[in-house]
Design a protein around this motif. Structure first.
Motif, PDB file in Angstrom:
ATOM      1  N   TRP A  95       1.878   4.711   1.218  1.00  0.00           N
ATOM      2  CA  TRP A  95       0.982   5.785   1.820  1.00  0.00           C
ATOM      3  C   TRP A  95       1.511   6.463   2.235  1.00  0.00           C
ATOM      4  O   TRP A  95       0.904   7.892   2.372  1.00  0.00           O
ATOM      5  N   ARG A 106      -6.674   3.330   0.719  1.00  0.00           N
ATOM      6  CA  ARG A 106      -4.761   2.380   0.975  1.00  0.00           C
ATOM      7  C   ARG A 106      -4.227   2.097  -1.086  1.00  0.00           C
ATOM      8  O   ARG A 106      -3.187   2.364  -0.704  1.00  0.00           O
ATOM      9  N   GLN A 140     -17.194   7.719   1.214  1.00  0.00           N
ATOM     10  CA  GLN A 140     -16.351   6.559   1.878  1.00  0.00           C
ATOM     11  C   GLN A 140     -16.970   5.695   2.096  1.00  0.00           C
ATOM     12  O   GLN A 140     -17.878   6.193   3.668  1.00  0.00           O
ATOM     13  N   VAL A 145      -7.107   4.339  10.767  1.00  0.00           N
ATOM     14  CA  VAL A 145      -7.257   4.075   9.581  1.00  0.00           C
ATOM     15  C   VAL A 145      -8.734   4.654   9.609  1.00  0.00           C
ATOM     16  O   VAL A 145      -9.171   4.652   8.345  1.00  0.00           O
ATOM     17  N   ARG A 146     -10.349   4.694  10.145  1.00  0.00           N
ATOM     18  CA  ARG A 146     -11.100   5.075  10.609  1.00  0.00           C
ATOM     19  C   ARG A 146     -11.436   6.489  11.446  1.00  0.00           C
ATOM     20  O   ARG A 146     -11.365   6.524  11.971  1.00  0.00           O
ATOM     21  N   TYR A 147     -12.182   7.867  10.635  1.00  0.00           N
ATOM     22  CA  TYR A 147     -12.273   8.792  11.585  1.00  0.00           C
ATOM     23  C   TYR A 147     -13.403   8.526  10.687  1.00  0.00           C
ATOM     24  O   TYR A 147     -13.974   9.030   9.937  1.00  0.00           O
ATOM     25  N   TYR A 158       0.882  -0.947  -0.160  1.00  0.00           N
ATOM     26  CA  TYR A 158      -0.141  -0.001   0.521  1.00  0.00           C
ATOM     27  C   TYR A 158       0.865   1.295   0.033  1.00  0.00           C
ATOM     28  O   TYR A 158       1.997   1.228   1.372  1.00  0.00           O
ATOM     29  N   LEU A 188     -12.594   1.148   2.309  1.00  0.00           N
ATOM     30  CA  LEU A 188     -11.162   1.128   2.541  1.00  0.00           C
ATOM     31  C   LEU A 188      -9.964   1.026   2.460  1.00  0.00           C
ATOM     32  O   LEU A 188      -8.615   1.526   2.362  1.00  0.00           O
ATOM     33  N   ASP A 189     -10.436  -0.274   1.711  1.00  0.00           N
ATOM     34  CA  ASP A 189      -9.105  -1.097   0.530  1.00  0.00           C
ATOM     35  C   ASP A 189      -8.807   0.114  -0.389  1.00  0.00           C
ATOM     36  O   ASP A 189      -7.702  -0.158  -0.627  1.00  0.00           O
ATOM     37  N   PHE A 204      -7.041  11.145   4.482  1.00  0.00           N
ATOM     38  CA  PHE A 204      -7.611  10.146   4.723  1.00  0.00           C
ATOM     39  C   PHE A 204      -8.851  10.663   3.556  1.00  0.00           C
ATOM     40  O   PHE A 204      -8.882  11.643   3.335  1.00  0.00           O
ATOM     41  N   HIS A 260      -4.302   7.407   3.695  1.00  0.00           N
ATOM     42  CA  HIS A 260      -4.736   6.227   4.970  1.00  0.00           C
ATOM     43  C   HIS A 260      -5.102   5.857   6.103  1.00  0.00           C
ATOM     44  O   HIS A 260      -5.501   4.393   6.124  1.00  0.00           O
ATOM     45  N   GLY A 261      -6.606   6.535   5.317  1.00  0.00           N
ATOM     46  CA  GLY A 261      -7.370   5.501   5.754  1.00  0.00           C
ATOM     47  C   GLY A 261      -8.460   6.076   5.167  1.00  0.00           C
ATOM     48  O   GLY A 261      -8.786   7.609   4.166  1.00  0.00           O
TER      49      GLY A 261
END
Length: 335
Positions: free
Chosen positions: A72, A315, A306, A145-147, A70, A311-312, A301, A320-321
């Motif tokens: 980054w 990335r 989303q 990775v989740r916001y 991934y 998510l994948d 992010f 990042h997420g």
């Protein structure tokens, strides 16, 4: 006329095993910084993409074939004699067993056990010194990775919001933004909703940031501040960087430059896909997102359309997420 330092482009792999441990290699004698620990990787050759260079370097250096890479963060670090542009990637799958093909020692470490000392240098278990360029990515790894962005809208929805938030915190959510631009109630009720959100997050060791649209007097009650793009420019002009974690919203290259000047911990970039919030504004798309994210110099992010399902993909395109107002952040979750 001052000497111009050589500029070196490097692909660096943060390699994680199934237990979440991070692989470090010790630089052997005969190289610069002998004995210091680093992330595996090496120089990007002419004509290679970052991913191609990293796959080749990990084969040569460790004897493994990376199968899940991934992209980054691209980060520039200035050493005494060189300027190194590090394209960090996260590697989560490979074939083979890592072996020190250059006679370098290897070690799997828990990244949470690596501390940053008073001189801003990373120190691993047992007192091992990591290269200075490792400081920033080790801090960034603390970001989930989740916001989740709040969308309460009025006093009658506070209980519903807190119940939904608790459910997500139980599932592992650790980063929340309190953001209520369309609040329909009284300011005192909004402040109470904010305080209840912060208190609930802290029960689960999660961070709650407050959006800069809310009163400055509330900022110190949160774990950090998330600046709107326009507010970020104002903060930069006034040299008023808020304490705690700092996020910045970005929509273009100029916004990303502002975030870099503020030394923001992360940015939220969007909108990536079609979203009801901006029906008349064309989305960036994943290609546009990746191009901008590569220039951010910090974790990014993806925002806009989303959910757990993207998510994948985020990335794979250098995110990042993901950040979301409505979409479920975890699989099989009701929006």
């Amino acid at each position: 006329m001052p000497d111009i330092k050589p500029h070196i482009r490097v692909a660096a792999g943060l390699i994680f095993d199934a237990r979440g441990r991070l692989l470090l290699g010790q630089r052997p004698d005969g190289k610069a910084w002998p004995g210091w620990w680093e992330f595996p990787g090496g120089k990007i050759e002419a004509g290679e993409s970052v991913e191609q260079a990293l796959v080749r370097e990990l084969d040569e250096e460790l004897g493994i074939r990376a199968t899940q890479v991934y992209p980054w963060v691209v980060y520039v670090h200035e050493y005494p004699k060189t300027v190194v542009e590090l394209s960090f990637c996260q590697v989560t799958a490979w074939l083979g067993e890592p072996t020190g093909r250059e006679n370098q020692a290897l070690d799997w470490v828990d990244p949470t056990q690596i501390r940053i000392d008073e001189s801003d240098h990373p120190i691993g278990p047992g007192g091992a010194s990591l290269l200075p360029a490792a400081t920033a990515p080790l801090r960034w790894l603390r970001l989930p990775v989740r916001y989740r962005l709040s969308q309460i809208q009025g006093p009658e929805q506070i209980d519903t919001w807190l119940a939904r938030l608790r459910n997500e915190l139980l599932r592992g959510l650790r980063l929340v933004q309190f953001r209520e631009p369309a609040w329909s109630g009284e300011p005192a009720q909004l402040h109470a909703a904010f305080q209840a959100t912060v208190a609930l997050c802290r029960q689960y060791d999660a961070r709650c940031l407050i959006n800069s649209l809310h009163p400055h007097a509330w900022w110190s009650e949160a774990d950090g501040v998330h600046l709107r793009a326009t507010d970020a420019r104002h903060v930069l002009q006034q040299d008023l960087r808020p304490p705690g974690w700092l996020g910045v919203s970005a929509h273009n290259a100029a916004d990303l430059e502002c975030a870099a000047e503020l030394n923001a911990d992360f940015v939220v970039l969007g909108h990536v896909l079609d979203t009801p919030s901006h029906p008349a504004v064309p989305p960036l798309g994943w290609a546009g997102f990746r191009q901008l994210a590569a220039s951010a110099g910090r974790p990014v992010f993806a925002l806009g359309g989303q959910s757990a399902d993207t998510l994948d993909t985020a990335r794979q395109h250098g995110g990042h997420g993901i950040a979301a107002l409505r979409g479920p952040l975890f699989p099989c979750q009701t929006p």
